[in-house]
Design a protein around this motif. Sequence first.
Motif, mmCIF file in Angstrom:
data_model
loop_
_atom_site.group_PDB
_atom_site.id
_atom_site.type_symbol
_atom_site.label_atom_id
_atom_site.label_comp_id
_atom_site.label_asym_id
_atom_site.label_seq_id
_atom_site.Cartn_x
_atom_site.Cartn_y
_atom_site.Cartn_z
ATOM 1 N N ASP A 1 0.846 -1.180 0.000
ATOM 2 C CA ASP A 1 0.000 0.000 0.000
ATOM 3 C C ASP A 1 0.888 1.240 0.000
ATOM 4 O O ASP A 1 1.933 1.259 0.649
ATOM 5 N N PRO A 2 0.507 2.299 -0.712
ATOM 6 C CA PRO A 2 1.381 3.477 -0.772
ATOM 7 C C PRO A 2 1.630 4.132 0.580
ATOM 8 O O PRO A 2 2.652 4.792 0.764
ATOM 9 N N TYR A 3 0.718 3.967 1.539
ATOM 10 C CA TYR A 3 0.900 4.592 2.848
ATOM 11 C C TYR A 3 1.228 3.597 3.955
ATOM 12 O O TYR A 3 1.832 3.970 4.960
ATOM 13 N N PHE A 4 0.798 2.353 3.792
ATOM 14 C CA PHE A 4 1.064 1.317 4.790
ATOM 15 C C PHE A 4 1.622 0.082 4.077
ATOM 16 O O PHE A 4 0.934 -0.928 3.919
ATOM 17 N N PRO A 5 2.876 0.144 3.620
ATOM 18 C CA PRO A 5 3.415 -0.921 2.767
ATOM 19 C C PRO A 5 3.473 -2.293 3.429
ATOM 20 O O PRO A 5 3.447 -3.307 2.734
ATOM 21 N N GLU A 6 3.549 -2.352 4.757
ATOM 22 C CA GLU A 6 3.629 -3.641 5.430
ATOM 23 C C GLU A 6 2.266 -4.162 5.874
ATOM 24 O O GLU A 6 2.167 -5.266 6.403
ATOM 25 N N LEU A 7 1.222 -3.389 5.669
ATOM 26 C CA LEU A 7 -0.117 -3.829 6.036
ATOM 27 C C LEU A 7 -0.640 -4.778 4.963
ATOM 28 O O LEU A 7 -0.495 -4.537 3.776
ATOM 29 N N GLY A 8 -1.274 -5.871 5.397
ATOM 30 C CA GLY A 8 -1.709 -6.884 4.449
ATOM 31 C C GLY A 8 -0.546 -7.765 4.044
ATOM 32 O O GLY A 8 0.592 -7.600 4.507
ATOM 33 N N ASN A 9 -0.801 -8.701 3.155
ATOM 34 C CA ASN A 9 0.224 -9.659 2.727
ATOM 35 C C ASN A 9 -0.092 -10.139 1.324
ATOM 36 O O ASN A 9 -1.187 -9.923 0.813
ATOM 37 N N GLY A 10 0.889 -10.805 0.712
ATOM 38 C CA GLY A 10 0.716 -11.297 -0.642
ATOM 39 C C GLY A 10 0.757 -12.807 -0.717
ATOM 40 O O GLY A 10 1.141 -13.494 0.229
ATOM 41 N N GLY A 11 0.360 -13.341 -1.884
ATOM 42 C CA GLY A 11 0.455 -14.777 -2.137
ATOM 43 C C GLY A 11 -0.818 -15.553 -1.920
ATOM 44 O O GLY A 11 -0.870 -16.745 -2.234
ATOM 45 N N TYR A 12 -1.844 -14.909 -1.386
ATOM 46 C CA TYR A 12 -3.095 -15.625 -1.134
ATOM 47 C C TYR A 12 -4.242 -14.626 -1.054
ATOM 48 O O TYR A 12 -4.041 -13.420 -0.892
ATOM 49 N N ASP A 13 -5.451 -15.159 -1.142
ATOM 50 C CA ASP A 13 -6.671 -14.357 -1.056
ATOM 51 C C ASP A 13 -7.586 -15.026 -0.042
ATOM 52 O O ASP A 13 -7.993 -16.183 -0.234
ATOM 53 N N ILE A 14 -7.887 -14.335 1.059
ATOM 54 C CA ILE A 14 -8.748 -14.921 2.082
ATOM 55 C C ILE A 14 -10.200 -14.862 1.628
ATOM 56 O O ILE A 14 -10.680 -13.833 1.141
ATOM 57 N N GLN A 15 -10.885 -15.974 1.793
ATOM 58 C CA GLN A 15 -12.298 -16.061 1.413
ATOM 59 C C GLN A 15 -13.230 -15.996 2.614
ATOM 60 O O GLN A 15 -14.312 -15.428 2.532
ATOM 61 N N HIS A 16 -12.802 -16.577 3.752
ATOM 62 C CA HIS A 16 -13.692 -16.628 4.919
ATOM 63 C C HIS A 16 -12.891 -16.731 6.214
ATOM 64 O O HIS A 16 -11.859 -17.410 6.265
ATOM 65 N N TYR A 17 -13.380 -16.013 7.231
ATOM 66 C CA TYR A 17 -12.854 -16.138 8.589
ATOM 67 C C TYR A 17 -13.939 -16.729 9.489
ATOM 68 O O TYR A 17 -15.101 -16.301 9.425
ATOM 69 N N THR A 18 -13.558 -17.667 10.333
ATOM 70 C CA THR A 18 -14.382 -18.059 11.468
ATOM 71 C C THR A 18 -13.590 -17.726 12.723
ATOM 72 O O THR A 18 -12.533 -18.314 12.969
ATOM 73 N N LEU A 19 -14.074 -16.752 13.480
ATOM 74 C CA LEU A 19 -13.399 -16.302 14.691
ATOM 75 C C LEU A 19 -14.200 -16.767 15.896
ATOM 76 O O LEU A 19 -15.399 -16.487 16.006
#
Length: 470
Positions: A45-63
């Motif tokens: 991200d241009p302002y938060f380059p370390e926020l988030g990650n690469g290599g995958y796409d999350i589809q669902h969270y169960t918390l």
Amino acid sequence: MYQRLGLRTLAPAAALIVLGGTPVTSANGLVTGANGTPGAVGAHDPYFPELGNGGYDIQHYTLTLDYDPKSHRLTGTAEITARATQDLSAFNLDLHGLTVRGASVDGAPAAVNRAGDELTLRPRDDLRKGDTFRTVVRYDGSPRTITDTDGTREGWLRTADGAVAVGQPKGSMTWFPGNHHPKDKATYDINVTVPKGLTAVSNGELRSERPTADRSRTTFAWRSAQPVASYVVTVGIGAYDVTRSRPGAPGIPVYIAVDKTVTARNGELLDRIPELTEWAVKRFGPYPFSSTGAIVEREGDADYALETQSRAFFTEDAFNPETVVHELAHQWYGNSVTPRTWRDVWLSEGFATYAEWVYLEEFEDIPAQESFEEAFGSEDNWAFPPADQPDAEQLLGDPVYERGAMALHKVRKAVGDDKFFAILQGWAQTHRHGNASTRDFTTYVEQKSGKDLTALWDVWLYGEDKPAKP
């Protein structure tokens, strides 16, 4: 969001943890395997380059969460279903504070490296591009608050009788591990166990409310079936007055949870939420989610109102008609149509601010032109261009809100009311449940209006200088 925010600062790096095997570490500190390669650290991200990650796409969270307000202890399990977008030997999750007790990928123990807010997991077997995989992370501890340089707080905030989670832009990583960048939206199941007598509220629909075996605690199960960006996921825990209703025209269920100490003073506005939702539907098009509502806490429990998806969050001092309209408008602009990067956040805040101007025009007989002229006269709105903030500290500065709204008003003047409101509805429908950039918006407006608006964008979105005339 209603109040302007700046950069949130993060805590120092945490110690390394290794679980379930011996990782192989590359020169850049990432775990690597024999075939795949590690996913990127950060979404660039241009302002938060370390926020988030690469290599995958999350589809669902169960918390699955258990919270004790007295001890401020949170115990959690995050089950994350994702799809690999490359061959992966390792991948990262964002997590601030809290202690990881174990992790697995597809049922097998995974090795874990922990460095600050980066949680690096190495599965036993490399993941292939296109694979859908399931990650489970068990964690606990006392959630930390992320504090901005001006004292504004986000994350898991303690309240007088419970807690509330607010996450713009980074706070959600204080209470669950994930890919915490707006472009990776997902659906959610959130199950929260709290002491008897308290209520746990979250996004989407309440599926069940059940006592534990010893009846000392209650588990509330919530589901968001439409995609959510993690910064607008919420949990509110407290002694609430809860009301449920189903307004007439749009038929949208309403769920409102209000701190018992503030209900009586705010009944009139609480009763208007269905009416204001119906008005917003007429102005912005079909409501994008399965329910609406609000969480209202005491003054001082947080520093701002936030557009948490389908259940906007307010403190009593920020609970007024204009703010309700602002956060309602975000359900279309910001939550359903989410900025592609944080640089595009004016597409959220500028639109919600303009919704306030339209509300004032239609309910208070204050023309939008008058609101425009007032905003034009404020020098604070000319500190920087709304579509090109100078740095993360100015991410949610005044120009993003009010100069963003001024840009929309200039579009309205250029294309006429009928076409303008058709554009607002069409934009929300075209990018429903997706992400969009400033370029996407300017292109869309020019296509639908048939006008070249380059000069307008150059002045109102990107210009450094204030025009001589409004």
